[in-house]
Design an enzyme around this catalytic site. Sequence first.
Site, PDB file in Angstrom:
ATOM      1  N   LYS A 140      40.248  65.415 -34.432  1.00  0.00           N
ATOM      2  CA  LYS A 140      39.520  66.548 -34.989  1.00  0.00           C
ATOM      3  C   LYS A 140      38.072  66.145 -35.306  1.00  0.00           C
ATOM      4  O   LYS A 140      37.810  65.047 -35.806  1.00  0.00           O
ATOM      5  CB  LYS A 140      40.198  67.046 -36.267  1.00  0.00           C
ATOM      6  CG  LYS A 140      41.597  67.595 -36.031  1.00  0.00           C
ATOM      7  CD  LYS A 140      41.561  68.912 -35.299  1.00  0.00           C
ATOM      8  CE  LYS A 140      42.949  69.520 -35.182  1.00  0.00           C
ATOM      9  NZ  LYS A 140      42.935  70.867 -34.593  1.00  0.00           N
ATOM     10  N   HIS A 145      48.993  75.654 -26.551  1.00  0.00           N
ATOM     11  CA  HIS A 145      48.763  75.236 -27.935  1.00  0.00           C
ATOM     12  C   HIS A 145      50.058  75.206 -28.748  1.00  0.00           C
ATOM     13  O   HIS A 145      50.819  76.163 -28.749  1.00  0.00           O
ATOM     14  CB  HIS A 145      47.772  76.204 -28.584  1.00  0.00           C
ATOM     15  CG  HIS A 145      47.660  76.045 -30.070  1.00  0.00           C
ATOM     16  ND1 HIS A 145      48.210  76.947 -30.963  1.00  0.00           N
ATOM     17  CD2 HIS A 145      47.056  75.086 -30.816  1.00  0.00           C
ATOM     18  CE1 HIS A 145      47.948  76.561 -32.199  1.00  0.00           C
ATOM     19  NE2 HIS A 145      47.259  75.442 -32.137  1.00  0.00           N
TER      20      HIS A 145
END
Length: 399
Positions: free
Chosen positions: A201, A332
């Site tokens: 991230k 996802h």
Amino acid sequence: MTIATDKPTSGLTAPDAAITALAAGAASIDRIAEVTLSSIVLPLRNPISDAKVLTGRQKAMTEVVFLFAEIRTEQGHEGIGFGYSKRAGGPAQFVHAQEIAPVLIGEDPNDIGKIWTKLVWAGASVGRSGVATQAIAAIDIALWDLKAKRAGLPLAKLIGSSRDSVQTYNTSGGFLHTPIEEVMENAAISLANGIGGIKLKVGQPDWRTDIARVTAVREFLGDDVPLMVDANQQWDRPTAQRMGRILEQFDLVWIEEPLDAYDAEGHAQLARSLDTSIATGEMLASVSEHVRLIEAGSVDILQPDAPRIGGITQFLKLATLAEHHNLQLAPHFAMEIHLHLAAVYPLQTWVEHFDWLEPLFDEHLETRDGRMHLSARPGLGFTLSEQGRAWTVANMVVR
């Protein structure tokens, strides 16, 4: 000759009657008899933070709310499916599913496309996106699971698989709340467990912190391990362009969600100007929203989410369009569902590995040699665990 009707053959149990009819060469028409809807709240071990939290747009995530649908037919066949919501929307999905589920009773479970349309029209006043179709998704997925189980096949084999395993990467170990030393430890564990790539991230207020973390992870992994980054929509166009250029040096597989999910033009500019692939799509809540991305040339790697766009029926429609445009696919979340759909897709695919959902199910997926492997279990190949059922906060049965 015994001919099966809508009711079980006299003197036989429902499954036995179906088998007798099939053995005799007769068609066996089944009907949906019961639908059980459950709202299940999965607690997370630690509060989860990505860039949306650090920019103040969302709170840290402490739980995931699931809508499970379990469908049973007159002949005794069963299917299970689920959808989910993070931070908000779970109760709304459950309530909407309650409102529309009665139209399922008496329908032939094989007619999945027909049923999807019937469910949409049952809740037409709230539209064909977002909560409305996410509630349908759990039901749609359960119908596909039922159909594959009835055929005795894994779902991917029922649809027609292109491969028996899919490249996989881990996301759950690389969130921004995690110290960089722990991120690297998590990455080492993932690789040792047969997972092939690592996603990190990014999107912090100070861009230099992002670059320092990516540098540390790339040096730790070496040049050969696939590495991705995910900004969770938190950059503006100039920042995304600048960061994209800086990140070129790390030989990333992709940069994920550099811009707002609905900024098709901005993503298209990045896709044209950067060597690194652009991936996005997970936040979109319908096939039509993805169409705009595709037609604008906004994406190299499409990341649809079957529970978010209305289930497997809608996902397959989108996958056909994506293949037509020669896009790679990396669905996802929800690997229990997306492994099958990625295995069906003819072009290159990735599956996202999250360990969060593992306590919900009795079965676990196999990862080795950098890939996630299909099991021989029929349907989706999972059953809800006792722990999962213990986390149920609301339940409704429709007959």
